[in-house]
Design a protein around this motif. Sequence first.
Motif, mmCIF file in Angstrom:
data_model
loop_
_atom_site.group_PDB
_atom_site.id
_atom_site.type_symbol
_atom_site.label_atom_id
_atom_site.label_comp_id
_atom_site.label_asym_id
_atom_site.label_seq_id
_atom_site.Cartn_x
_atom_site.Cartn_y
_atom_site.Cartn_z
ATOM 1 N N ILE A 1 0.839 -1.196 0.000
ATOM 2 C CA ILE A 1 0.000 0.000 0.000
ATOM 3 C C ILE A 1 0.883 1.259 0.000
ATOM 4 O O ILE A 1 0.554 2.271 -0.598
ATOM 5 C CB ILE A 1 -0.972 -0.004 1.218
ATOM 6 C CG1 ILE A 1 -2.046 1.063 1.080
ATOM 7 C CG2 ILE A 1 -0.244 0.165 2.530
ATOM 8 C CD1 ILE A 1 -3.079 0.756 0.039
ATOM 9 N N GLU A 2 2.034 1.158 0.647
ATOM 10 C CA GLU A 2 2.957 2.293 0.708
ATOM 11 C C GLU A 2 3.484 2.621 -0.687
ATOM 12 O O GLU A 2 3.578 3.787 -1.079
ATOM 13 C CB GLU A 2 4.119 1.950 1.651
ATOM 14 C CG GLU A 2 5.083 3.092 1.838
ATOM 15 C CD GLU A 2 6.079 2.817 2.943
ATOM 16 O OE1 GLU A 2 5.904 1.831 3.689
ATOM 17 O OE2 GLU A 2 7.038 3.601 3.048
ATOM 18 N N LEU A 3 3.805 1.579 -1.440
ATOM 19 C CA LEU A 3 4.281 1.799 -2.812
ATOM 20 C C LEU A 3 3.179 2.408 -3.670
ATOM 21 O O LEU A 3 3.410 3.344 -4.422
ATOM 22 C CB LEU A 3 4.691 0.461 -3.436
ATOM 23 C CG LEU A 3 6.154 0.103 -3.408
ATOM 24 C CD1 LEU A 3 6.391 -1.108 -4.279
ATOM 25 C CD2 LEU A 3 7.008 1.262 -3.896
ATOM 26 N N LEU A 4 1.982 1.831 -3.525
ATOM 27 C CA LEU A 4 0.877 2.273 -4.368
ATOM 28 C C LEU A 4 0.536 3.736 -4.091
ATOM 29 O O LEU A 4 0.366 4.534 -5.003
ATOM 30 C CB LEU A 4 -0.336 1.371 -4.118
ATOM 31 C CG LEU A 4 -1.532 1.561 -5.045
ATOM 32 C CD1 LEU A 4 -1.127 1.393 -6.496
ATOM 33 C CD2 LEU A 4 -2.624 0.583 -4.695
ATOM 34 N N LEU A 5 0.472 4.094 -2.811
ATOM 35 C CA LEU A 5 0.041 5.459 -2.459
ATOM 36 C C LEU A 5 1.128 6.495 -2.720
ATOM 37 O O LEU A 5 0.843 7.683 -2.744
ATOM 38 C CB LEU A 5 -0.407 5.522 -0.998
ATOM 39 C CG LEU A 5 -1.686 4.739 -0.669
ATOM 40 C CD1 LEU A 5 -2.039 4.910 0.786
ATOM 41 C CD2 LEU A 5 -2.846 5.172 -1.548
ATOM 42 N N THR A 6 2.373 6.057 -2.908
ATOM 43 C CA THR A 6 3.405 7.046 -3.228
ATOM 44 C C THR A 6 3.613 7.155 -4.735
ATOM 45 O O THR A 6 4.484 7.870 -5.196
ATOM 46 C CB THR A 6 4.743 6.724 -2.536
ATOM 47 O OG1 THR A 6 5.085 5.363 -2.789
ATOM 48 C CG2 THR A 6 4.663 6.951 -1.042
ATOM 49 N N LYS A 7 2.808 6.410 -5.503
ATOM 50 C CA LYS A 7 2.777 6.606 -6.953
ATOM 51 C C LYS A 7 1.788 7.728 -7.241
ATOM 52 O O LYS A 7 0.960 8.051 -6.383
ATOM 53 C CB LYS A 7 2.303 5.322 -7.657
ATOM 54 C CG LYS A 7 3.180 4.106 -7.409
ATOM 55 C CD LYS A 7 4.466 4.187 -8.164
ATOM 56 C CE LYS A 7 5.333 2.990 -7.863
ATOM 57 N NZ LYS A 7 6.764 3.329 -7.858
ATOM 58 N N VAL B 1 -1.126 8.515 -7.807
ATOM 59 C CA VAL B 1 -2.553 8.187 -7.815
ATOM 60 C C VAL B 1 -3.175 8.798 -6.561
ATOM 61 O O VAL B 1 -2.491 8.983 -5.568
ATOM 62 C CB VAL B 1 -2.816 6.667 -7.767
ATOM 63 C CG1 VAL B 1 -2.376 6.000 -9.034
ATOM 64 C CG2 VAL B 1 -2.150 6.018 -6.576
#
Lengths: 309, 240
Positions: free
Chosen positions: B83-89, B91
């Motif tokens: 989730i950390e990776l996704l939210l720092t992209k 988006v």
Amino acid sequence: MDIVVEKLTKRYGSQKAVDNISFRVKTGEVLGFLGPNGAGKTTTMKAITTFLAPDEGKITVGNYSVDEDADEVKKHIGYLPEDNPLYEEMPIIDYLKFVAQIEGIEKGKVEEKVREIIETCGIEAEKYKKIIELSKGYKQRVGLAQALIHNPEVLILDEPTTGLDPNQIIEIRELIKKIGKEKTVILSSHILAEVEATCDRIMIINNGKIVADGTASELRKKAQGKEILKVTIEDGNINTIYTSLQNLEETELVDILDKSGNIFEVQSKVEKSSRRAIFKLCVDNQWMLTQMSFIEAKLEDVFRELTMN
Amino acid sequence: MKQIWIITKRELQAYFDSLMAYILLILFLGFSGFFTWIYGSDIFFIKQASLQAFFSIAYWTLFFFIPSLTMRLLSEENKTGTIELLLTKPVTNWQVIMGKFLSALALIVIALLLTLPYYFTVASLGNIDNGQVFSGYLALILFSSMYISIGLYTSSVTNNQIVSYLLTLSIGIFFQIIFGMLSRGVSGLIGHILNYLSVYTHFESMTRGVIDSRDIIYFLSFIFLGLVLSETMLIKKRYT
């Protein structure tokens, strides 16, 4: 893009993970965060990547505020989190395509970018494998690949070389150095040699506060303060030599390192150098001075001194 | 919009890669097929060319299947830290939520499309009311969306998939049956409210072929509420 952190404070409950720290990283600079576990390195990095909101303070990346223009900041950052989380059920190539798309790389260029980054990170042979099947070192490379794929101007790498073998560590360091010339890079580590090898500037953090900031040699000098010499004097009685050294006006402490080889460690008083006096002493007594060298304070010592409570 | 689609695509791929999608499709078609055509046999005895029997069976099969689809959507990301990776992209939280919501919905729509042979079979047996079939399928989609939205929320509050599954069922059972049962024993305003809260009231009226704006509003409000609550959980992550 410069990163500016101003008076950043972050609490977890009543505990302050990061306590009012400020610093600036310039474009083309590689900054190494050094500190014991739980010092606040990861929290600071998470705050820069917009993942954690600071309790107090302001962070800007380029002209964008992390709080107000999070979307813009995210576009310019490549981030490798601690523990390197990945969608493990996906094959490398699909995963990297997904990241490329979400980073907004044009449709026609996605394939090309993915191919390029696979080559740069040396995962060509494994590209169809599922991430879960990879060794830790290869996973780490995939983590780096996803951080670099969109050629970001800012790179935040949280312990980038954990789990790699010595050859890979050297490769990754070279890669970071190469990338670091035109980008702004922050990396964290608790391996001193690593930070020294890759970073232009080192910042030591302890208990959420910055306790040292400078180049590796600056930090050493800071800890050194006093001059320490290693001296070998031959053709004389070891005890006489010892006493004479002790009696010099400039010396504070003399230690015999090696009795048979007549090797001494001489520590001078603060702000004084005893080199000339030692030389003169040898000439006066017709001893042979065969070695005189500085003993450098090790970065390990600096680190221990600053972070032991 | 593009970002939502990229996330939806990845999630759908994950459903198929993990075999989850195939298992769900087979079980759903197997269960609803068995009870529609073989076991219940209502469909042959009501002397009408109607899919009502299928709709009321799907009402229960979907109730149990949907939580198993939604349980991993966010809880797994919470657990593994992705989730950390996704939210720092680049988006937004809303795009993440919508992308995940639509992926589960897409899978349900695929499952429902695969039941279209039921329609053709029944239609060949007699005069089928096309309006009723349409409104019944619409009811199934809205009903599924509502539970997906609740499931997404329970998935956002935990990093344990089983907890999410059970939470969705426990919340769902109130709407599915408990409110309806209670409403029969209570008169007056409270009875009305309980009756309005029960999914069955709205589902049943739509499968009879009535598309009423009150029913649509009911479903849309719960879908929206679940999505907003899930987004709130993502926002909260920044402030821990």
